[in-house]
Design a protein around this motif. Structure first.
Motif, short mmCIF file in Angstrom:
data_model
loop_
_atom_site.label_atom_id
_atom_site.label_comp_id
_atom_site.label_asym_id
_atom_site.label_seq_id
_atom_site.Cartn_x
_atom_site.Cartn_y
_atom_site.Cartn_z
N VAL A 104 0.02 16.25 -9.76
CA VAL A 104 -0.34 14.84 -9.75
C VAL A 104 0.59 14.09 -10.70
N LEU A 128 -0.24 7.61 -9.35
CA LEU A 128 -1.61 7.14 -9.57
C LEU A 128 -1.61 5.67 -9.96
N TYR A 135 -8.23 5.74 -10.12
CA TYR A 135 -6.83 6.12 -10.23
C TYR A 135 -6.31 5.94 -11.65
#
Length: 80
Positions: free
Chosen positions: A7, A12, A31
């Motif tokens: 990630v 994000l 997020y």
């Protein structure tokens, strides 16, 4: 760039900003919170989270995050 579990906080952030532009503040909040978990040293996440709370009408959590951010980063103009 900080990557954990595949990630990327930058991705994000992009997703969060997109949801803010769509006025989907609760989704954006998720997020930004995840990005904050991955890169807590970055002072940009807490004001974004606080802004989502503020736009949702959750004033107390927004104010607390703004104050906490100012304590750790007094020069952060987003929190003034």
């Amino acid at each position: 760039m900080n990557i954990e579990d595949g990630v990327n906080p930058e991705v994000l952030s992009w997703l969060g900003v997109w949801h803010v532009k769509q006025q989907q503040y609760r989704v954006a909040l998720g997020y930004f919170a995840r990005a904050c978990d991955l890169a807590p040293q970055d002072s940009e996440w807490r004001p974004m989270i606080a802004a989502c709370h503020r736009r949702l009408g959750d004033i107390a959590p927004a104010l607390a995050l703004y104050e906490r951010t100012l304590e750790s980063d007094p020069g952060n103009v987003e929190c003034l």
